[in-house]
Design a protein around this motif. Structure first.
Motif, PDB file in Angstrom:
ATOM      1  N   ASN A   1     -14.165  -0.866  -7.137  1.00  0.00           N
ATOM      2  CA  ASN A   1     -13.336  -0.164  -6.144  1.00  0.00           C
ATOM      3  C   ASN A   1     -11.944  -0.781  -6.005  1.00  0.00           C
ATOM      4  OD1 ASN A   1     -15.571   1.561  -5.406  1.00  0.00           O
ATOM      5  ND2 ASN A   1     -16.412  -0.207  -4.337  1.00  0.00           N
ATOM      6  N   ALA A   2     -11.299  -1.057  -7.112  1.00  0.00           N
ATOM      7  CA  ALA A   2      -9.987  -1.720  -7.106  1.00  0.00           C
ATOM      8  C   ALA A   2      -8.947  -0.962  -6.285  1.00  0.00           C
ATOM      9  CB  ALA A   2      -9.489  -1.915  -8.539  1.00  0.00           C
ATOM     10  N   ASN A   3      -8.980   0.361  -6.275  1.00  0.00           N
ATOM     11  CA  ASN A   3      -7.973   1.124  -5.529  1.00  0.00           C
ATOM     12  C   ASN A   3      -8.040   0.878  -4.025  1.00  0.00           C
ATOM     13  OD1 ASN A   3      -6.509   2.364  -7.599  1.00  0.00           O
ATOM     14  ND2 ASN A   3      -8.113   3.884  -7.878  1.00  0.00           N
ATOM     15  N   ASN A   4      -9.175   0.394  -3.517  1.00  0.00           N
ATOM     16  CA  ASN A   4      -9.274   0.083  -2.090  1.00  0.00           C
ATOM     17  C   ASN A   4      -8.286  -1.018  -1.688  1.00  0.00           C
ATOM     18  OD1 ASN A   4     -11.290   1.959  -1.860  1.00  0.00           O
ATOM     19  ND2 ASN A   4     -12.945   0.482  -1.674  1.00  0.00           N
ATOM     20  N   ILE A   5      -7.887  -1.840  -2.631  1.00  0.00           N
ATOM     21  CA  ILE A   5      -6.971  -2.944  -2.332  1.00  0.00           C
ATOM     22  C   ILE A   5      -5.592  -2.426  -1.929  1.00  0.00           C
ATOM     23  CG2 ILE A   5      -5.805  -4.975  -3.319  1.00  0.00           C
ATOM     24  CD1 ILE A   5      -8.328  -5.302  -5.118  1.00  0.00           C
TER      25      ILE A   5
ATOM     26  N   THR B   1      11.505  -1.639  -7.951  1.00  0.00           N
ATOM     27  CA  THR B   1      11.354  -2.632  -6.882  1.00  0.00           C
ATOM     28  C   THR B   1      11.028  -4.006  -7.450  1.00  0.00           C
ATOM     29  OG1 THR B   1      10.566  -0.946  -5.364  1.00  0.00           O
ATOM     30  CG2 THR B   1      10.085  -3.226  -4.794  1.00  0.00           C
ATOM     31  N   THR B   2      11.888  -4.959  -7.146  1.00  0.00           N
ATOM     32  CA  THR B   2      11.627  -6.366  -7.430  1.00  0.00           C
ATOM     33  C   THR B   2      11.869  -7.117  -6.140  1.00  0.00           C
ATOM     34  OG1 THR B   2      12.306  -6.174  -9.736  1.00  0.00           O
ATOM     35  CG2 THR B   2      12.331  -8.385  -8.779  1.00  0.00           C
TER      36      THR B   2
ATOM     37  N   ALA C   1      -1.656  -5.845  -8.243  1.00  0.00           N
ATOM     38  CA  ALA C   1      -0.883  -4.755  -7.637  1.00  0.00           C
ATOM     39  C   ALA C   1       0.549  -4.875  -8.142  1.00  0.00           C
ATOM     40  CB  ALA C   1      -0.924  -4.856  -6.123  1.00  0.00           C
ATOM     41  N   THR C   2       1.065  -3.770  -8.702  1.00  0.00           N
ATOM     42  CA  THR C   2       2.411  -3.763  -9.272  1.00  0.00           C
ATOM     43  C   THR C   2       3.238  -2.691  -8.578  1.00  0.00           C
ATOM     44  OG1 THR C   2       1.565  -4.490 -11.404  1.00  0.00           O
ATOM     45  CG2 THR C   2       3.757  -3.487 -11.387  1.00  0.00           C
ATOM     46  N   HIS C   3       4.392  -3.089  -8.099  1.00  0.00           N
ATOM     47  CA  HIS C   3       5.309  -2.148  -7.459  1.00  0.00           C
ATOM     48  C   HIS C   3       6.022  -1.364  -8.537  1.00  0.00           C
ATOM     49  CE1 HIS C   3       7.282  -0.706  -3.897  1.00  0.00           C
ATOM     50  NE2 HIS C   3       6.636  -1.622  -3.181  1.00  0.00           N
TER      51      HIS C   3
ATOM     52  N   ASN D   1       0.824  -1.204   0.000  1.00  0.00           N
ATOM     53  CA  ASN D   1       0.000   0.000   0.000  1.00  0.00           C
ATOM     54  C   ASN D   1       0.859   1.255   0.000  1.00  0.00           C
ATOM     55  OD1 ASN D   1       0.935  -0.078   2.577  1.00  0.00           O
ATOM     56  ND2 ASN D   1      -1.045   0.159   3.569  1.00  0.00           N
ATOM     57  N   GLN D   2       1.940   1.227  -0.728  1.00  0.00           N
ATOM     58  CA  GLN D   2       2.837   2.358  -0.788  1.00  0.00           C
ATOM     59  C   GLN D   2       2.532   3.197  -2.009  1.00  0.00           C
ATOM     60  OE1 GLN D   2       6.671   0.516  -0.551  1.00  0.00           O
ATOM     61  NE2 GLN D   2       6.171  -0.506   1.359  1.00  0.00           N
ATOM     62  N   ALA D   3       3.080   4.404  -2.017  1.00  0.00           N
ATOM     63  CA  ALA D   3       2.762   5.359  -3.073  1.00  0.00           C
ATOM     64  C   ALA D   3       3.157   4.892  -4.465  1.00  0.00           C
ATOM     65  CB  ALA D   3       3.436   6.696  -2.767  1.00  0.00           C
ATOM     66  N   ASP D   4       4.163   4.045  -4.589  1.00  0.00           N
ATOM     67  CA  ASP D   4       4.608   3.636  -5.921  1.00  0.00           C
ATOM     68  C   ASP D   4       4.001   2.305  -6.367  1.00  0.00           C
ATOM     69  OD1 ASP D   4       6.076   2.209  -4.085  1.00  0.00           O
ATOM     70  OD2 ASP D   4       7.959   2.341  -5.170  1.00  0.00           O
ATOM     71  N   VAL D   5       2.878   1.921  -5.781  1.00  0.00           N
ATOM     72  CA  VAL D   5       2.160   0.717  -6.188  1.00  0.00           C
ATOM     73  C   VAL D   5       0.931   1.137  -6.996  1.00  0.00           C
ATOM     74  CG1 VAL D   5       0.870  -1.298  -5.388  1.00  0.00           C
ATOM     75  CG2 VAL D   5       2.935  -0.599  -4.196  1.00  0.00           C
ATOM     76  N   THR D   6       0.719   0.463  -8.128  1.00  0.00           N
ATOM     77  CA  THR D   6      -0.470   0.727  -8.935  1.00  0.00           C
ATOM     78  C   THR D   6      -1.334  -0.522  -8.970  1.00  0.00           C
ATOM     79  OG1 THR D   6       0.689   0.081 -10.959  1.00  0.00           O
ATOM     80  CG2 THR D   6       0.694   2.436 -10.385  1.00  0.00           C
TER      81      THR D   6
END
Length: 159
Positions: free
Chosen positions: A24-28, A59-60, A53-55, A2-7
């Motif tokens: 409401n996918a962004n709630n995840i 980030t890997t 969810a993709t970092h 749930n960090q800022a660089d996750v889409t």
């Protein structure tokens, strides 16, 4: 995750999937564990819906990790008909790395969430590098099927 660089991305795959999708996918990936994205399959065969969810690109996750996804059934309990249609997949640069589901050679664990009798933690142990985690749910022929997804997380392997 749930960090800022996750889409988050979502969609439906397969055929004959009427009314399938993710609400409401962004709630995840937000910071709240009380709201959820909902994977919905209304009527369909050979179809599934997914949320991924993709970092960010820098980030890997390398080596052994644990991936957890907190879920619940919006109506009733998670039963085998629902659990049997859930898969967790890790991906790296869009390429599938590992897939986990009930009955697979590498399966997921279902753990109750403390003080939340209808929420469960789906937990898998990974070995391949990844930058994305996807949860998908296959359609049940002729039946409404939905799954609430509250969060996805990545942690070090168990000791």
């Amino acid at each position: 995750m749930n960090q800022a660089d996750v889409t988050i991305s979502s969609g439906a795959r397969g055929v004959l999937c009427v009314g399938c999708g993710v609400l409401n996918a962004n709630n995840i990936i937000d910071s709240s564990l009380t709201n959820a994205g909902t994977l919905v399959t209304l009527v369909g065969t050979a179809a599934e819906v997914y949320a991924r969810a993709t970092h960010g690109p820098a980030t890997t996750y390398t080596g052994s990790k644990r991936v957890g996804v907190i879920v619940s059934a919006p109506v009733g309990l998670l039963d085998l008909s629902i659990l049997g249609k859930i898969r967790i997949t890790t991906l790296n640069n869009g390429t599938q790395q590992q897939t986990f589901g009930l009955g697979s050679a590498v399966s997921l664990q279902l753990l109750g969430v403390f003080n939340e009798p209808n929420k469960y933690l789906l937990l898998v142990n990974t070995t391949n590098n990844f930058d994305s985690v996807e949860i998908s749910q296959g359609a049940v022929v002729g039946a409404l099927n939905s799954l609430d997804v509250y969060a996805m997380c990545v942690a070090p392997p168990p000791l």
